[in-house]
Design a protein around this motif. Structure first.
Motif, PDB file in Angstrom:
ATOM      1  N   ARG A   1      -0.543 -43.672  37.102  1.00 33.42           N
ATOM      2  CA  ARG A   1      -1.689 -43.388  36.216  1.00 33.42           C
ATOM      3  C   ARG A   1      -2.782 -44.433  36.388  1.00 33.42           C
ATOM      4  O   ARG A   1      -3.966 -44.107  36.399  1.00 33.42           O
ATOM      5  N   ILE A   2      -2.386 -45.696  36.535  1.00 28.33           N
ATOM      6  CA  ILE A   2      -3.375 -46.763  36.750  1.00 28.33           C
ATOM      7  C   ILE A   2      -4.096 -46.526  38.068  1.00 28.33           C
ATOM      8  O   ILE A   2      -5.330 -46.618  38.138  1.00 28.33           O
ATOM      9  N   ARG A   3      -3.360 -46.209  39.126  1.00 24.04           N
ATOM     10  CA  ARG A   3      -3.985 -45.939  40.426  1.00 24.04           C
ATOM     11  C   ARG A   3      -4.977 -44.778  40.317  1.00 24.04           C
ATOM     12  O   ARG A   3      -6.082 -44.840  40.853  1.00 24.04           O
ATOM     13  N   GLU A   4      -4.593 -43.732  39.633  1.00 22.06           N
ATOM     14  CA  GLU A   4      -5.478 -42.581  39.459  1.00 22.06           C
ATOM     15  C   GLU A   4      -6.710 -42.964  38.638  1.00 22.06           C
ATOM     16  O   GLU A   4      -7.838 -42.611  38.999  1.00 22.06           O
ATOM     17  N   ASP A   5      -6.513 -43.689  37.534  1.00 19.82           N
ATOM     18  CA  ASP A   5      -7.641 -44.118  36.705  1.00 19.82           C
ATOM     19  C   ASP A   5      -8.634 -44.954  37.500  1.00 19.82           C
ATOM     20  O   ASP A   5      -9.848 -44.758  37.410  1.00 19.82           O
ATOM     21  N   LEU A   6      -8.124 -45.901  38.283  1.00 18.76           N
ATOM     22  CA  LEU A   6      -9.015 -46.783  39.036  1.00 18.76           C
ATOM     23  C   LEU A   6      -9.734 -46.040  40.163  1.00 18.76           C
ATOM     24  O   LEU A   6     -10.909 -46.302  40.430  1.00 18.76           O
ATOM     25  N   THR A   7      -9.058 -45.115  40.792  1.00 19.92           N
ATOM     26  CA  THR A   7      -9.713 -44.305  41.823  1.00 19.92           C
ATOM     27  C   THR A   7     -10.826 -43.466  41.206  1.00 19.92           C
ATOM     28  O   THR A   7     -11.928 -43.375  41.759  1.00 19.92           O
ATOM     29  N   LEU A   8     -10.573 -42.887  40.043  1.00 21.13           N
ATOM     30  CA  LEU A   8     -11.605 -42.102  39.356  1.00 21.13           C
ATOM     31  C   LEU A   8     -12.785 -42.981  38.921  1.00 21.13           C
ATOM     32  O   LEU A   8     -13.941 -42.555  39.007  1.00 21.13           O
ATOM     33  N   LYS A   9     -12.500 -44.185  38.472  1.00 19.88           N
ATOM     34  CA  LYS A   9     -13.576 -45.107  38.087  1.00 19.88           C
ATOM     35  C   LYS A   9     -14.428 -45.475  39.301  1.00 19.88           C
ATOM     36  O   LYS A   9     -15.661 -45.562  39.210  1.00 19.88           O
ATOM     37  N   GLU A  10     -13.788 -45.696  40.431  1.00 18.50           N
ATOM     38  CA  GLU A  10     -14.531 -46.039  41.648  1.00 18.50           C
ATOM     39  C   GLU A  10     -15.402 -44.864  42.091  1.00 18.50           C
ATOM     40  O   GLU A  10     -16.549 -45.046  42.497  1.00 18.50           O
ATOM     41  N   GLN A  11     -14.886 -43.664  41.968  1.00 20.19           N
ATOM     42  CA  GLN A  11     -15.687 -42.480  42.280  1.00 20.19           C
ATOM     43  C   GLN A  11     -16.867 -42.359  41.316  1.00 20.19           C
ATOM     44  O   GLN A  11     -17.981 -42.010  41.724  1.00 20.19           O
ATOM     45  N   ALA A  12     -16.647 -42.668  40.048  1.00 19.76           N
ATOM     46  CA  ALA A  12     -17.745 -42.641  39.070  1.00 19.76           C
ATOM     47  C   ALA A  12     -18.814 -43.675  39.430  1.00 19.76           C
ATOM     48  O   ALA A  12     -20.023 -43.409  39.289  1.00 19.76           O
ATOM     49  N   LEU A  13     -18.384 -44.842  39.900  1.00 16.31           N
ATOM     50  CA  LEU A  13     -19.341 -45.865  40.322  1.00 16.31           C
ATOM     51  C   LEU A  13     -20.201 -45.343  41.469  1.00 16.31           C
ATOM     52  O   LEU A  13     -21.428 -45.466  41.439  1.00 16.31           O
ATOM     53  N   TRP A  14     -19.574 -44.735  42.480  1.00 16.17           N
ATOM     54  CA  TRP A  14     -20.343 -44.248  43.623  1.00 16.17           C
ATOM     55  C   TRP A  14     -21.195 -43.037  43.271  1.00 16.17           C
ATOM     56  O   TRP A  14     -22.285 -42.868  43.811  1.00 16.17           O
ATOM     57  N   THR A  15     -20.734 -42.213  42.362  1.00 15.50           N
ATOM     58  CA  THR A  15     -21.571 -41.107  41.896  1.00 15.50           C
ATOM     59  C   THR A  15     -22.822 -41.672  41.235  1.00 15.50           C
ATOM     60  O   THR A  15     -23.928 -41.182  41.458  1.00 15.50           O
TER      61      THR A  15
END
Length: 129
Positions: A7-21
């Motif tokens: 879940r942490i890995r998924e959360d952080l990947t989603l946050k990184e995608q939000a940053l690039w968006t």
């Protein structure tokens, strides 16, 4: 059921995608500021200075339109490193395009989770390949 680490890995990947968006939008400042911790810093190859949330005027000036870095992006070789249950880092290669120009870099971001459960960005850096 996914493990806590998954879940942490998924959360952080989603946050990184939000940053690039946010970074690829026409007006990234407000969204990047919302994602970033008050102690956070960002380092970009084309900027000689380190952007700090402690100097919000400079941060907002640097992120102001027409700051449109890219039209699209793709992550490759993503690795999420869990530092502890409330901190982690994401490293990856980025391929981004603006018109016919291509941008390739290696990137690293460090995220921390506050007592409210929200992940915020503490550090982001990009190094040209």
């Amino acid at each position: 059921m996914p493990s806590m680490y998954d879940r942490i890995r998924e959360d952080l990947t989603l946050k990184e995608q939000a940053l690039w968006t946010a970074l690829t939008s026409a007006d990234p400042g407000p969204a990047v500021e919302k994602l970033t911790n008050p102690e956070g810093v960002l380092m970009f190859p084309q900027m000689p200075e380190i952007l700090s949330m402690k100097d919000k005027d400079r941060f907002r000036e640097a992120m102001a339109p027409p700051f449109h870095r890219f039209d699209g992006y793709q992550f490759d070789d993503v690795k999420v490193i869990i530092i502890d249950l409330m901190a982690g880092a994401v490293t990856y290669k980025i391929r981004a395009v603006r018109g016919k120009r291509e941008y390739r870099a290696t990137c690293s971001s460090t995220w921390g989770q506050g007592s409210d459960g929200e992940w915020t960005l503490f550090s982001h850096s990009e190094t040209l390949q």
